[in-house]
Design a protein around this motif. Structure first.
Motif, PDB file in Angstrom:
ATOM      1  N   ARG A  12       0.398  -1.142   0.059  1.00  0.00           N
ATOM      2  CA  ARG A  12      -0.005  -0.040  -0.287  1.00  0.00           C
ATOM      3  C   ARG A  12       0.785   1.039  -0.038  1.00  0.00           C
ATOM      4  N   ALA A  13       1.375   1.438   0.863  1.00  0.00           N
ATOM      5  CA  ALA A  13       3.133   2.625   1.266  1.00  0.00           C
ATOM      6  C   ALA A  13       3.354   2.697  -0.138  1.00  0.00           C
ATOM      7  N   ALA A  14       3.582   1.311  -0.583  1.00  0.00           N
ATOM      8  CA  ALA A  14       4.324   1.514  -2.201  1.00  0.00           C
ATOM      9  C   ALA A  14       3.926   2.357  -3.501  1.00  0.00           C
ATOM     10  N   ARG A  15       2.425   1.968  -2.956  1.00  0.00           N
ATOM     11  CA  ARG A  15       1.537   2.357  -4.704  1.00  0.00           C
ATOM     12  C   ARG A  15       1.536   3.550  -4.532  1.00  0.00           C
ATOM     13  N   GLU A  16       1.099   4.562  -3.087  1.00  0.00           N
ATOM     14  CA  GLU A  16       0.954   5.480  -2.907  1.00  0.00           C
ATOM     15  C   GLU A  16       2.289   6.418  -2.623  1.00  0.00           C
ATOM     16  N   GLU A  17       3.547   5.842  -2.609  1.00  0.00           N
ATOM     17  CA  GLU A  17       5.084   6.667  -3.070  1.00  0.00           C
ATOM     18  C   GLU A  17       5.493   6.930  -4.438  1.00  0.00           C
ATOM     19  N   PHE A  18       5.289   5.316  -4.964  1.00  0.00           N
ATOM     20  CA  PHE A  18       5.452   5.648  -6.921  1.00  0.00           C
ATOM     21  C   PHE A  18       4.247   6.547  -7.186  1.00  0.00           C
ATOM     22  N   SER A  19       3.387   6.791  -6.736  1.00  0.00           N
ATOM     23  CA  SER A  19       2.292   7.448  -7.247  1.00  0.00           C
ATOM     24  C   SER A  19       2.291   8.835  -7.647  1.00  0.00           C
ATOM     25  N   ALA A  20       2.654   9.389  -5.895  1.00  0.00           N
ATOM     26  CA  ALA A  20       3.103  10.716  -5.434  1.00  0.00           C
ATOM     27  C   ALA A  20       4.399  11.060  -5.974  1.00  0.00           C
ATOM     28  N   ARG A  21       5.635  10.120  -5.946  1.00  0.00           N
ATOM     29  CA  ARG A  21       6.996  10.598  -6.422  1.00  0.00           C
ATOM     30  C   ARG A  21       7.251  10.357  -8.112  1.00  0.00           C
ATOM     31  N   GLY A  22       6.364   9.085  -7.927  1.00  0.00           N
ATOM     32  CA  GLY A  22       7.300   8.931  -9.689  1.00  0.00           C
ATOM     33  C   GLY A  22       8.457   7.912  -9.098  1.00  0.00           C
ATOM     34  N   TYR A  23       8.667   6.699  -9.988  1.00  0.00           N
ATOM     35  CA  TYR A  23       9.991   5.447 -10.024  1.00  0.00           C
ATOM     36  C   TYR A  23      10.916   5.733  -9.324  1.00  0.00           C
TER      37      TYR A  23
ATOM     38  N   GLY B 173      11.910   5.324   1.998  1.00  0.00           N
ATOM     39  CA  GLY B 173      10.458   6.131   1.623  1.00  0.00           C
ATOM     40  C   GLY B 173       9.404   5.480   1.516  1.00  0.00           C
ATOM     41  N   ILE B 174      10.167   4.330   0.922  1.00  0.00           N
ATOM     42  CA  ILE B 174       8.490   3.137   1.099  1.00  0.00           C
ATOM     43  C   ILE B 174       8.438   3.084   2.747  1.00  0.00           C
ATOM     44  N   ALA B 175       9.452   2.402   3.354  1.00  0.00           N
ATOM     45  CA  ALA B 175       9.648   2.074   4.786  1.00  0.00           C
ATOM     46  C   ALA B 175       8.583   2.452   5.445  1.00  0.00           C
ATOM     47  N   LYS B 176       9.627   3.795   5.742  1.00  0.00           N
ATOM     48  CA  LYS B 176       9.459   5.303   6.514  1.00  0.00           C
ATOM     49  C   LYS B 176       7.306   5.042   6.218  1.00  0.00           C
ATOM     50  N   ALA B 177       7.030   5.222   5.108  1.00  0.00           N
ATOM     51  CA  ALA B 177       5.486   5.192   5.195  1.00  0.00           C
ATOM     52  C   ALA B 177       4.881   4.212   5.791  1.00  0.00           C
ATOM     53  N   ALA B 178       5.389   2.999   5.478  1.00  0.00           N
ATOM     54  CA  ALA B 178       4.581   1.346   6.190  1.00  0.00           C
ATOM     55  C   ALA B 178       4.845   1.447   7.598  1.00  0.00           C
ATOM     56  N   GLY B 179       5.796   2.183   8.019  1.00  0.00           N
ATOM     57  CA  GLY B 179       5.947   2.464   9.202  1.00  0.00           C
ATOM     58  C   GLY B 179       6.655   1.260   9.784  1.00  0.00           C
ATOM     59  N   VAL B 180       7.836   0.684   8.266  1.00  0.00           N
ATOM     60  CA  VAL B 180       9.030  -1.125   9.062  1.00  0.00           C
ATOM     61  C   VAL B 180      10.055  -0.441   8.786  1.00  0.00           C
ATOM     62  N   ASP B 181      11.187  -1.511   9.251  1.00  0.00           N
ATOM     63  CA  ASP B 181      12.108  -1.126   8.475  1.00  0.00           C
ATOM     64  C   ASP B 181      12.478  -1.020   7.207  1.00  0.00           C
TER      65      ASP B 181
ATOM     66  N   PRO C 203     -12.755   5.329  -9.696  1.00  0.00           N
ATOM     67  CA  PRO C 203     -11.625   6.369  -9.036  1.00  0.00           C
ATOM     68  C   PRO C 203     -11.193   4.853  -8.221  1.00  0.00           C
ATOM     69  N   ALA C 204     -11.545   4.112  -7.903  1.00  0.00           N
ATOM     70  CA  ALA C 204     -10.749   3.256  -7.463  1.00  0.00           C
ATOM     71  C   ALA C 204      -9.771   1.731  -7.404  1.00  0.00           C
ATOM     72  N   THR C 205      -9.735   2.228  -8.902  1.00  0.00           N
ATOM     73  CA  THR C 205      -8.399   1.677  -9.827  1.00  0.00           C
ATOM     74  C   THR C 205      -7.950   2.856 -10.739  1.00  0.00           C
ATOM     75  N   ARG C 206      -8.781   3.434 -11.089  1.00  0.00           N
ATOM     76  CA  ARG C 206      -7.795   4.730 -11.251  1.00  0.00           C
ATOM     77  C   ARG C 206      -6.738   5.567 -11.204  1.00  0.00           C
ATOM     78  N   ALA C 207      -6.976   5.598  -9.544  1.00  0.00           N
ATOM     79  CA  ALA C 207      -5.441   5.859  -9.487  1.00  0.00           C
ATOM     80  C   ALA C 207      -4.103   5.349  -9.045  1.00  0.00           C
ATOM     81  N   PRO C 208      -4.662   4.005  -8.940  1.00  0.00           N
ATOM     82  CA  PRO C 208      -3.431   3.034  -8.853  1.00  0.00           C
ATOM     83  C   PRO C 208      -2.833   2.796 -10.423  1.00  0.00           C
ATOM     84  N   LEU C 209      -3.758   2.903 -11.568  1.00  0.00           N
ATOM     85  CA  LEU C 209      -3.050   2.613 -12.928  1.00  0.00           C
ATOM     86  C   LEU C 209      -2.697   4.192 -13.478  1.00  0.00           C
ATOM     87  N   LEU C 210      -3.086   4.931 -12.773  1.00  0.00           N
ATOM     88  CA  LEU C 210      -2.450   6.565 -13.511  1.00  0.00           C
ATOM     89  C   LEU C 210      -1.436   6.454 -12.743  1.00  0.00           C
TER      90      LEU C 210
END
Length: 210
Positions: free
Chosen positions: A35-46, A53-61, A117-124
């Motif tokens: 979930r955090a990875a999808r949000e990071e790639f969506s917001a920041r790009g690859y 950053g993904i780990a921080k967003a997910a609250g893990v090491d 909208p639920a499937t469009r966001a990750p596809l974008l």
């Protein structure tokens, strides 16, 4: 204990070996990382997204991200595979009925995935990353080629089935790019039924035409 010597509790873990506490809720933790990875790639790009950053967003090491997925490329592929899953059901649009109507069924299905909208966001997020980065584009192409186009081509059972499937996909991806990513008017605000009526015959021609 000798002064300066590291204690057992402070000994560093090897990369990729999460602590027992972190790995106790394995499936839930893995899903949270995705979930955090999808949000990071969506917001920041690859390019700008990072494992840290993904780990921080997910609250893990970060080691836990490496443990479950490996490199950033592998995290991206796992994330988009989950996000792209609804689109991978597209071959069913061909199988559920005669080939004579496959153009409309496939067009309606693909546009429906983008309209939701639920499937469009990750596809974008997937498309934007693929456009701006060759590594992301390569992963996207492999996913589309092996899990989507290949299955459609096999269903057609025609000598040039692979080319036909790719042309149909190019038609639909082009519509999606202009309507949902670039948002070119009047295509961006055109009625869905009007789009299906105009695009479906073209897709049908690519798949089953002479």
């Amino acid at each position: 204990m000798t002064p300066g010597a590291p204690s057992e509790t402070s000994a560093p873990r090897r990369r990729g070996r999460p602590s027992r506490t972190q790995s106790e809720n394995g499936p839930a933790t893995r899903e949270e990382i995705l979930r955090a990875a999808r949000e990071e790639f969506s917001a920041r790009g690859y390019e700008k997204a990072s494992v840290r950053g993904i780990a921080k967003a997910a609250g893990v090491d970060p080691a836990l991200v490496h443990h479950y997925f490996g490199t950033k490329e592998q995290v991206f592929e796992a994330a988009i595979t989950v996000a792209f899953a609804p689109a991978l059901e597209a071959p069913a649009a061909i199988e559920d009925g005669p080939l004579e109507g496959v153009g409309e069924r496939l067009t309606r299905f693909v546009i429906g995935v983008w309209e939701n909208p639920a499937t469009r966001a990750p596809l974008l997020a997937i498309v934007r990353s693929a456009v701006n980065n060759e590594t992301a584009a390569s992963i996207f192409r492999r996913l589309v080629a092996t899990q989507l186009l290949g299955r459609i081509a096999r269903r057609l059972e025609l000598p040039d089935a692979e080319l036909r499937a790719e042309l149909a996909a190019a038609q639909l991806v082009g519509i999606a790019m202009l309507r949902y990513v670039i948002q070119v008017e009047p295509l961006a605000s055109a009625d869905v039924e009007q789009l299906v009526a105009r695009v479906a015959p073209v897709v049908q021609g690519h798949l089953t035409g002479p």
